[in-house]
Write a protein that holds these residues in place. Structure first.
Motif, short mmCIF file in Angstrom:
data_model
loop_
_atom_site.label_atom_id
_atom_site.label_comp_id
_atom_site.label_asym_id
_atom_site.label_seq_id
_atom_site.Cartn_x
_atom_site.Cartn_y
_atom_site.Cartn_z
N ASP A 173 0.84 -1.37 0.04
CA ASP A 173 -0.11 -0.03 0.12
C ASP A 173 0.93 1.38 0.04
O ASP A 173 0.46 2.19 0.16
CB ASP A 173 -1.05 -0.07 1.25
CG ASP A 173 -0.42 -0.18 2.65
OD1 ASP A 173 0.77 -0.22 2.41
OD2 ASP A 173 -1.00 0.04 3.64
N THR A 174 2.19 1.03 -0.17
CA THR A 174 2.92 2.47 -0.31
C THR A 174 2.51 3.18 -1.44
O THR A 174 2.50 2.57 -2.60
CB THR A 174 4.52 1.93 -0.11
OG1 THR A 174 4.80 1.39 -1.27
CG2 THR A 174 4.76 1.34 0.96
N ILE A 175 2.80 4.51 -1.54
CA ILE A 175 2.42 5.39 -2.36
C ILE A 175 3.55 5.53 -3.28
O ILE A 175 4.48 5.78 -2.95
CB ILE A 175 1.62 6.82 -1.83
CG1 ILE A 175 0.43 6.53 -1.35
CG2 ILE A 175 1.62 7.77 -2.88
CD1 ILE A 175 -0.66 6.07 -2.15
N LYS A 205 -0.65 6.29 -6.94
CA LYS A 205 -1.34 4.81 -6.42
C LYS A 205 -0.53 4.06 -5.71
O LYS A 205 0.82 4.22 -5.72
CB LYS A 205 -2.01 4.29 -7.82
CG LYS A 205 -2.94 5.02 -8.42
CD LYS A 205 -3.10 4.32 -9.95
CE LYS A 205 -4.13 5.11 -10.60
NZ LYS A 205 -4.49 4.55 -12.14
N PRO A 206 -0.99 3.23 -5.03
CA PRO A 206 -0.29 1.89 -4.25
C PRO A 206 0.54 1.39 -5.25
O PRO A 206 0.46 1.11 -6.39
CB PRO A 206 -1.21 1.32 -3.41
CG PRO A 206 -2.62 2.09 -3.53
CD PRO A 206 -2.67 2.89 -4.75
#
Length: 571
Positions: free
Chosen positions: A337-339, A344-345
């Protein structure tokens, strides 16, 4: 972001004398006024140089970036910074990495730039640009130059890693000088950086796994038209990032760094990755240390069958699906889920990827090699750590005891290594001192010392080698690097003598010299430094302020950031 809040409007939106000067002198380039009236101004930080062959196509790549910026409603301004050509610059490009980062930081901070595209490729250009941009912390996207096409020599595929093999064959008389010259032209046959998983490719994978580039950036060959298309799309995206105010600090989180470390293990990335990622983390304010890089216990295998750890080349890696395929395979390990700069992830970068060649990119169940990543070693030789790349080492040497054959510096090594009288055998451990950040200075890529000719003639092609220097990412062998503290400041490496017994245990993560604490202390009390500090210029600044390898070899006063605010605001 409201156009009136754009950083560039602190220049071009001003009234009176200052605004007149800022706009008028830009207009002498034929720029109409509306381009300066509230459009996001995007800097293109270009490391183009004919002295950096890996980046020599960047003028053309910058034009593609500009098309994308214009398309998205931004205004591009291209600017040069110091370029570091790994193959030509002396004494080592690493000496100037921090200087180039300062150039980047001050060029961005001092000018009317709302966002920046970093054009980088050759080994040190990527970390230096990211380090400098991180210290300013404005919207930033990276476009790598891409690897060169795979070399072709007498029916075989070749790349930079073969230079070391060709050199040994040439020294042995197996390969003639004429053949050696022919191979030169056959290997570097297109634009781009090294075609193997050397440091340049490792850095390209690093930025993609950190989320600093668009998907597929890492592996598209420099000569492939899709590299230009990616540059175009990156130009469009940076304009959107400015409007979203998506900054480097939003992308470079602790989780993003952990992702990069895990990806580096699976690709068989360069040991240089450690020293650069540590420096970047310190600039952006993320707490990272040597222990974070020891991936041996995480269960991550080597998935990429790429030289120097494997068989194939970056061109093959791209055709097989590239980094998105490999990251998809690592999904269970990653922070998904890191941007990223896409907004977006990171899992969106690889959710639709497909592997087209499982011999190039393996799976968790069927990896290319169960041994992967980088092992961090500790012991009385390296209290602050040293590193070794197991996938590039000889399995039989991973646990080894041998007597030291010591070279006090690189000149001593060059003078003795091929001396028939050198007291060395296949079980010996080659020890090279005074090649660390302060001692050389600049920590050169000399750690993978050549095997003595008289041992090559006996069929010995690998030995345990230890130094406080670095190794090219294209190199291989059972090589211990980045010993910290370095010899030049009186680390234990400095007092090792010929005949001392060295014990390496990669599985246990240890590296020791068989001396008591009392013996070490006594030798250190008599030790005298060999290196001198330069009396002038940048080298003096570097030697006075550079930190040790386990801290990233950045200058102590460059940690953290300057921010995007200019020092003075008027003429």
């Amino acid at each position: 972001m409201d156009n009136q809040k754009l950083r560039s409007q602190g220049w071009f939106g001003k009234r009176g004398k200052d605004g007149f000067i800022y706009r008028a002198w830009m207009k002498n380039q034929g720029i109409p006024g509306h381009e300066l009236a509230g459009k996001p101004v995007i800097g293109i930080c270009n490391t183009w140089s004919e002295l950096t062959p890996c980046n020599a196509h960047f003028r053309e790549l910058a034009e593609s970036v500009k098309h994308g910026i214009y398309e998205a409603g931004g205004f591009p301004v291209e600017f040069p910074v110091m370029s570091l050509g790994e193959t030509l610059i002396k004494p080592t490009a690493m000496l100037y990495r921090n200087l180039a980062s300062m150039d980047v930081e001050e060029s961005i901070r001092a000018n009317p730039i709302d966002g920046v595209v970093l054009l980088c490729g050759c080994d040190k250009t990527t970390p230096s640009l990211v380090m400098g941009a991180a210290s300013v912390n404005i919207p930033t996207i990276v476009v790598s130059g891409g690897p060169m096409l795979t070399g072709k020599f007498r029916g075989k595929d070749i790349g930079t890693s073969d230079v070391w093999r060709f050199s040994e064959d040439n020294r042995m008389g197996i390969m003639s000088d004429e053949e050696f010259l022919v191979a030169e032209a056959c290997m570097a046959r297109s634009r781009g950086h090294c075609a193997v998983m050397g440091t340049a490719s490792t850095m390209a994978c690093m930025v993609e796994s950190l989320g600093l580039s668009l998907a597929e950036n890492a592996a598209i060959p420099a000569a492939d038209s899709r590299r230009k298309a990616l540059a175009h799309m990156s130009g469009s995206r940076i304009v959107e990032m400015v409007r979203e105010d998506l900054k480097l600090s939003d992308v470079l989180t602790r989780q993003a760094f952990e992702n990069a470390i895990m990806v580096n293990a699976a690709i068989g990335g360069s040991t240089n990755f450690i020293i650069h990622l540590l420096a970047i983390a310190a600039r952006i304010g993320v707490d990272l240390n040597m222990n974070d890089f020891d991936t041996s216990l995480k269960g991550i295998p080597l998935l990429a069958n790429l030289q120097p750890s494997g068989k194939y080349f970056m061109e093959d890696f791209y055709y097989a699906g590239g980094l998105p395929v490999l990251m998809k395979e690592l999904q269970q390990f990653l922070h998904n889920d890191t941007i990223t700069v896409s907004g977006k992830p990171i899992d969106k970068n690889y959710e639709n990827s497909i592997c087209y060649n499982s011999d190039v990119i393996g799976t968790i169940e069927k990896p290319f090699n169960q041994i992967a990543g980088i092992t961090v070693l500790r012991g009385n030789i390296c209290e602050n750590g040293a590193v070794l790349k197991p996938s590039a080492a000889t399995p039989e040497l991973m646990v080894h005891t041998g007597r030291a054959v010591v070279f006090e510096d690189i000149e001593d090594y060059k003078a003795k290594i091929d001396d028939p009288e050198l007291d060395v055998d296949g079980n010996s451990v080659l020890v090279l001192k005074n090649c660390g950040p302060k001692g050389y200075p600049g920590m050169p890529e000399v750690g993978n010392m050549a095997i003595p000719t008289k041992l090559l003639e006996k069929g010995i092609h690998d030995m345990v080698r230890i130094s406080d220097g670095r190794m090219s990412g294209t190199g291989f062998g059972t090589v211990v690097l980045h010993v910290s503290p370095e010899a030049a400041i009186g680390g234990t490496l400095a007092i090792i003598q010929n005949g001392d017994i060295i014990k390496l245990d990669v599985l246990a993560g240890t590296l020791n010299v068989d001396l008591t604490d009392e013996e070490i202390a006594e030798r250190k009390s008599k030790w005298q430094p060999r290196h001198t500090v330069s009396s002038r210029g940048y080298v003096h600044l570097y030697q006075t302020h550079v930190e040790q390898a386990h801290l990233g070899a950045d200058m102590d006063f460059l940690k953290g950031g300057s921010g995007s605010k200019v020092t003075r605001d008027s003429h």
